[in-house]
Every structure is written in C-alpha cells, then in structure tokens.
Design a protein around this motif. Structure first.
Motif, PDB file in Angstrom:
ATOM      1  N   ILE A   1       0.856  -1.189   0.000  1.00 39.94           N
ATOM      2  CA  ILE A   1       0.000   0.000   0.000  1.00 39.94           C
ATOM      3  C   ILE A   1       0.894   1.241   0.000  1.00 39.94           C
ATOM      4  O   ILE A   1       1.683   1.459   0.917  1.00 39.94           O
ATOM      5  N   GLN A   2       0.762   2.060  -1.041  1.00 39.07           N
ATOM      6  CA  GLN A   2       1.656   3.203  -1.230  1.00 39.07           C
ATOM      7  C   GLN A   2       1.045   4.540  -0.811  1.00 39.07           C
ATOM      8  O   GLN A   2       1.765   5.520  -0.639  1.00 39.07           O
ATOM      9  N   ALA A   3      -0.267   4.588  -0.683  1.00 37.58           N
ATOM     10  CA  ALA A   3      -0.932   5.835  -0.281  1.00 37.58           C
ATOM     11  C   ALA A   3      -2.300   5.486   0.274  1.00 37.58           C
ATOM     12  O   ALA A   3      -2.839   4.403   0.010  1.00 37.58           O
ATOM     13  N   GLN A   4      -2.859   6.397   1.063  1.00 34.65           N
ATOM     14  CA  GLN A   4      -4.185   6.135   1.614  1.00 34.65           C
ATOM     15  C   GLN A   4      -4.991   7.420   1.720  1.00 34.65           C
ATOM     16  O   GLN A   4      -4.436   8.518   1.779  1.00 34.65           O
ATOM     17  N   LEU A   5      -6.301   7.255   1.739  1.00 34.06           N
ATOM     18  CA  LEU A   5      -7.236   8.373   1.883  1.00 34.06           C
ATOM     19  C   LEU A   5      -8.207   8.024   2.996  1.00 34.06           C
ATOM     20  O   LEU A   5      -8.842   6.967   2.967  1.00 34.06           O
ATOM     21  N   ASP A   6      -8.323   8.917   3.968  1.00 38.17           N
ATOM     22  CA  ASP A   6      -9.234   8.714   5.092  1.00 38.17           C
ATOM     23  C   ASP A   6     -10.454   9.617   4.905  1.00 38.17           C
ATOM     24  O   ASP A   6     -10.340  10.843   4.908  1.00 38.17           O
TER      25      ASP A   6
ATOM     26  N   CYS B   1      -1.034   0.750  -5.661  1.00 38.20           N
ATOM     27  CA  CYS B   1      -1.955   0.191  -4.666  1.00 38.20           C
ATOM     28  C   CYS B   1      -2.219   1.223  -3.571  1.00 38.20           C
ATOM     29  O   CYS B   1      -1.277   1.792  -3.006  1.00 38.20           O
ATOM     30  N   VAL B   2      -3.502   1.466  -3.269  1.00 37.55           N
ATOM     31  CA  VAL B   2      -3.869   2.465  -2.262  1.00 37.55           C
ATOM     32  C   VAL B   2      -4.918   1.879  -1.314  1.00 37.55           C
ATOM     33  O   VAL B   2      -5.563   0.870  -1.615  1.00 37.55           O
ATOM     34  N   ARG B   3      -5.072   2.560  -0.191  1.00 35.29           N
ATOM     35  CA  ARG B   3      -6.107   2.169   0.768  1.00 35.29           C
ATOM     36  C   ARG B   3      -7.066   3.335   0.948  1.00 35.29           C
ATOM     37  O   ARG B   3      -6.642   4.483   1.110  1.00 35.29           O
TER      38      ARG B   3
ATOM     39  N   LEU C   1     -12.279  11.550  -3.130  1.00 36.44           N
ATOM     40  CA  LEU C   1     -11.875  10.265  -3.703  1.00 36.44           C
ATOM     41  C   LEU C   1     -11.433  10.425  -5.158  1.00 36.44           C
ATOM     42  O   LEU C   1     -10.405   9.870  -5.578  1.00 36.44           O
ATOM     43  N   GLY C   2     -12.203  11.182  -5.938  1.00 38.00           N
ATOM     44  CA  GLY C   2     -11.840  11.388  -7.339  1.00 38.00           C
ATOM     45  C   GLY C   2     -10.485  12.055  -7.486  1.00 38.00           C
ATOM     46  O   GLY C   2      -9.650  11.639  -8.301  1.00 38.00           O
ATOM     47  N   GLU C   3     -10.237  13.088  -6.680  1.00 39.83           N
ATOM     48  CA  GLU C   3      -8.955  13.792  -6.747  1.00 39.83           C
ATOM     49  C   GLU C   3      -7.811  12.893  -6.283  1.00 39.83           C
ATOM     50  O   GLU C   3      -6.722  12.896  -6.868  1.00 39.83           O
ATOM     51  N   PHE C   4      -8.059  12.120  -5.232  1.00 39.72           N
ATOM     52  CA  PHE C   4      -7.033  11.213  -4.701  1.00 39.72           C
ATOM     53  C   PHE C   4      -6.607  10.191  -5.751  1.00 39.72           C
ATOM     54  O   PHE C   4      -5.413   9.943  -5.957  1.00 39.72           O
ATOM     55  N   LEU C   5      -7.560   9.607  -6.448  1.00 40.63           N
ATOM     56  CA  LEU C   5      -7.238   8.600  -7.460  1.00 40.63           C
ATOM     57  C   LEU C   5      -6.498   9.206  -8.647  1.00 40.63           C
ATOM     58  O   LEU C   5      -5.550   8.614  -9.172  1.00 40.63           O
TER      59      LEU C   5
END
Length: 212
Positions: free
Chosen positions: A126-131, A158-160, A144-148
């Motif tokens: 897992i290289q990055a994550q969004l809470d 790979c992200v969480r 979520l759209g901006e994060f992706l």
C-alpha cells in the motif's frame, strides 16, 4: 623640353575629362527636364479626361453595425467535458458487479481472478491512503476522485481508502461504505478492490489496485 611636353599632355587630358563631365551633366539635366515635362503633360491629360470631381454627398443611411460572433470557449468546453467524464453517480447500482463473497470484492471485466486473490493476500504494498472519516457524501466523492487522479499521475499502484465502519453514524450504518464501492467501480483507473485485511483496517477500509 621633355618636361614641358608631358605637362601639356596632362593639361590636355584634364581638359578633355572636364569637358566630358560637363557634357554628361548637361545630358542628365536635359533628361530630367524632359521627364518632368512629360509628367506634367500626362497629369494634365488625366485631369482633362476625368473632368471636375465632386465629393459624394452623405447618403443619410446608417452604417450596418455587424456584431462579431463570440469566440468559442474551447478550453472551458474541454474542462467541462473532462469533469463530466470524471463525475461519479450516487445512483449507480454496483451490487451486480461485486463478488458474492462476504467481502464484496470487485475486479474489472477482463482481469483474472488471480489478480484479486493476490490483492486479498496483500501482494502489493500500500503506497498511499485516503481517510474519508467525518466527510459528508459530496466531500467524500470529490476527495476520492482527486485522490485517485493524483495517485495515477504519481505512478502509485496500490492504495487504501478508509471509509469507516459506521459506528459513529446514525443507526450505526456505514453510510460511506456502499457509496465508496459504487464510486470506485465507476473509475477507469480502478482495476480491482477488496476489503482490507484486519491489520490494514478490516471492514472499515478497502484496498484498491490501480492501472499501472
């Protein structure tokens, strides 16, 4: 005697040169006068041929004020089209696309089941994550759209995404959980996702595999 002859010859040559120069100047002056005379004659003939010239009187008609068409805002149209293509619908029915296991995993059509099995086992780091905790639905969707998009630009694979278990929500229902799954399915960047392992958030998070 020899010196006198040379001086006389030089003087004679000088006189000839001066005479030639004088004749050349005279011929040039005569040519200039001739051209001026012809020019005046031609101008007089032209005036006689057209007669007296009178200026046109005003017609009283208003000049047409033609409005130029407004420029086409191509860049704005392109931005709006891109935003439309990236928009995520809350009404999208994702249930038919998810695996029927208790984790409700997803793999894009054409992706082998082996990819999903590897994702569940934690094959990719897992290289990055969004809470998304504490966000309203609209805020979470935009985040979520901006994060992706940023993850793909940075080459992250790979992200969480942490959506929470809904323990702090009304009726203790995970409001964002189903929405996040629906949004992810609509994103072209997403290849597959599954529920995170217990050590990575369990039922409160998803592990997402993005296009390389």
């Amino acid at each position: 005697m020899s010196g006198s002859i040379k001086d006389f010859a030089a003087l004679k040559s000088l006189r000839a040169t001066i005479k030639a120069q004088e004749e050349a100047r005279k011929a040039a002056e005569e040519e200039r006068q001739r051209r001026e005379k012809e020019s005046r004659r031609d101008a007089e003939l032209f005036r006689r041929s057209i007669g007296d010239v009178q200026p046109l009187s005003p017609s009283g008609k208003a000049e047409a004020n033609v409005e130029r068409p407004l420029p086409i805002p191509k860049q704005r149209m392109a931005d709006e089209q891109a935003a439309l293509e990236e928009s995520l619908s809350d009404e999208f029915n994702v249930d038919t696309l998810l695996d029927t296991d208790h984790e409700l995993s997803y793999a894009r059509p054409g992706i082998s089941g082996d990819i999903l099995r590897k994702l569940r086992r934690g094959h990719w780091v897992i290289q990055a994550q969004l809470d998304l905790h504490g966000m309203r639905r609209d805020e979470a969707r935009e985040a979520l759209g901006e994060f992706l998009r940023n993850a793909v630009k940075r080459g992250v694979r790979c992200v969480r995404v942490i959506h929470g278990k809904g323990l702090g929500s009304v009726n203790k229902e995970p409001v964002l959980k189903s929405k996040v799954r629906s949004w992810l399915v609509q994103k072209d960047e997403v290849i597959a996702f599954c529920q995170a392992r217990a050590a990575d958030g369990g039922a409160g998070a998803l592990v997402v595999l993005l296009k390389a």
